[in-house]
Design a protein around this motif. Structure first.
Motif, short mmCIF file in Angstrom:
data_model
loop_
_atom_site.label_atom_id
_atom_site.label_comp_id
_atom_site.label_asym_id
_atom_site.label_seq_id
_atom_site.Cartn_x
_atom_site.Cartn_y
_atom_site.Cartn_z
N GLN A 189 39.64 27.55 40.67
CA GLN A 189 38.36 27.13 41.26
C GLN A 189 38.11 27.88 42.57
OE1 GLN A 189 36.06 25.17 39.79
NE2 GLN A 189 37.46 25.22 38.05
N ALA A 190 39.15 28.04 43.36
CA ALA A 190 39.01 28.76 44.64
C ALA A 190 38.67 30.22 44.40
CB ALA A 190 40.30 28.64 45.45
N ARG A 191 39.26 30.81 43.37
CA ARG A 191 39.00 32.23 43.10
C ARG A 191 37.60 32.42 42.51
NH1 ARG A 191 40.23 35.38 46.11
NH2 ARG A 191 42.49 35.13 46.02
N LYS A 192 37.06 31.41 41.84
CA LYS A 192 35.67 31.49 41.39
C LYS A 192 34.73 31.50 42.59
CE LYS A 192 36.14 29.23 36.87
NZ LYS A 192 35.80 28.02 36.07
N TYR A 193 35.10 30.75 43.62
CA TYR A 193 34.29 30.69 44.84
C TYR A 193 34.30 32.04 45.55
CZ TYR A 193 33.22 29.62 49.72
OH TYR A 193 32.71 29.63 50.99
N ALA A 194 35.45 32.71 45.59
CA ALA A 194 35.58 34.02 46.25
C ALA A 194 36.43 34.91 45.36
CB ALA A 194 36.22 33.87 47.63
N ARG A 195 35.78 35.79 44.60
CA ARG A 195 36.50 36.59 43.61
C ARG A 195 37.29 37.73 44.22
NH1 ARG A 195 35.28 35.04 38.60
NH2 ARG A 195 33.40 33.78 38.27
N ASN A 196 36.87 38.20 45.39
CA ASN A 196 37.58 39.30 46.04
C ASN A 196 38.84 38.77 46.73
OD1 ASN A 196 38.40 41.28 48.04
ND2 ASN A 196 36.45 42.31 47.63
N PHE A 197 39.99 39.36 46.41
CA PHE A 197 41.27 38.90 46.96
C PHE A 197 41.35 39.07 48.48
CE2 PHE A 197 42.37 38.31 42.74
CZ PHE A 197 43.67 37.87 42.58
N ASP A 216 48.64 34.69 38.35
CA ASP A 216 47.68 35.01 37.28
C ASP A 216 46.37 34.26 37.49
OD1 ASP A 216 49.50 36.69 36.07
OD2 ASP A 216 50.13 35.25 34.55
N ALA A 217 46.43 33.07 38.09
CA ALA A 217 45.22 32.29 38.32
C ALA A 217 44.39 32.84 39.47
CB ALA A 217 45.59 30.83 38.62
N GLY A 218 45.02 33.69 40.33
CA GLY A 218 44.26 34.31 41.40
C GLY A 218 44.82 34.14 42.80
N ALA A 219 46.03 33.61 42.91
CA ALA A 219 46.64 33.46 44.23
C ALA A 219 47.12 34.80 44.76
CB ALA A 219 47.82 32.48 44.17
#
Length: 285
Positions: A189-197, A216-219
């Motif tokens: 959900q957090a990575r959907k909010y901000a897709r750029n790492f 893999d989830a975006g951390a």
């Protein structure tokens, strides 16, 4: 044995201090949370040793030594980095030295209110602007987006308690973890909010968490590569390094993890850009 008692497990040679948070008298088992590690475990009441005041003080003293040593290493590194930044400032602001500093902002979601308060105290000690929210792990996926929109942090920490439920079973199975599944959903959900790492740095996980699934989830950074316990303050020490690394520099992954207590066995991650900025001019107000 009662809720709130400080105990250790006999079968593990009393290696970790726990606090009893729940007792099932019918099955004669207790749910435990780590005193200074982010672990939830269960144990038969017969396996528990209630700590004496002296034994508890020994665990507390050992915990303080760990925190003091990590803080000493961070302050020592800060001094070296400050010297480097001073040279950078002189070159950039030699005609107008009236600059100000702005490290990255942190939003810290923690499933444990006691640990959260401990972390907030350390943020203040380290000079980091941080907002803390006590959110049960199962509620984090539903609340993280609204909190990100409200506080607009540079760094978000998603942590609490975790643990492998059945050791020796399939460690790649997300359902074999107490809270890794909740952390994974929250990271998504957090990575959907901000897709750029580099726009939002995400630090996620607790003791024995599913490291690969969190990445893999975006951390950007996660625990625990070797499924070991991590210290309560380890996420803070990672955030500190990111918050004080200049935005034009990539954070050295080894340096980030080296600033924690558990090291690469407990935490790992991906190259990420720092969040420290210099500004001009400094307001007289």
């Amino acid at each position: 044995m009662e809720i709130g008692d400080f105990v250790a497990r006999k079968s593990y040679d009393k290696d970790v201090c726990f606090i009893i948070v729940e007792v099932d008298k019918e099955s004669e088992t207790a749910i435990l949370k780590g005193f200074d590690v982010r672990l939830v475990a269960d144990a038969p009441l017969s396996d528990l040793h209630k700590l004496t005041d002296e034994e508890r003080k020994q665990f507390e003293a050992a915990s303080h030594r760990v925190e003091d040593e990590c803080l000493r290493l961070i302050k020592s590194r800060r001094e070296l980095e400050h010297e480097k930044r001073s040279l950078r400032k002189e070159a950039r602001f030699e005609s107008s030295p009236d600059f100000f500093e702005r490290p990255g902002r942190v939003l810290h979601l923690d499933g444990d209110g006691t640990y959260l308060n401990k972390c907030l105290t350390m943020y203040r000690e380290l000079g980091i602007r941080a907002i803390g929210k006590h959110v049960p792990e199962a509620q984090m996926p539903k609340t993280v987006t609204a909190l990100l929109e409200e506080h607009e942090p540079d760094i978000v920490i998603i942590t609490g308690h975790d643990g492998v439920i059945r050791k020796g079973k399939n460690w790649s199975d997300i359902y074999n973890y107490r809270n890794s599944g909740h952390f994974v959903q929250t990271v998504r959900q957090a990575r959907k909010y901000a897709r750029n790492f580099d726009d939002l740095v995400i630090i996620a996980g607790a003791c024995q968490s599913h490291f690969e699934a969190l990445l893999d989830a975006g951390a950007n950074f996660a625990s625990s590569p070797q499924r070991i316990m991590i210290h309560a303050l380890d996420p803070v020490f990672i955030a500190e390094k990111i918050a004080y690394t200049p935005i034009n520099e990539t954070v050295n992954v080894y340096d980030v993890v080296h600033s924690t207590y558990t090291g690469t066995d407990g935490l790992g991650g991906l190259e990420s850009r720092g969040k420290y900025r210099l500004g001009l001019p400094k307001s007289i107000y």
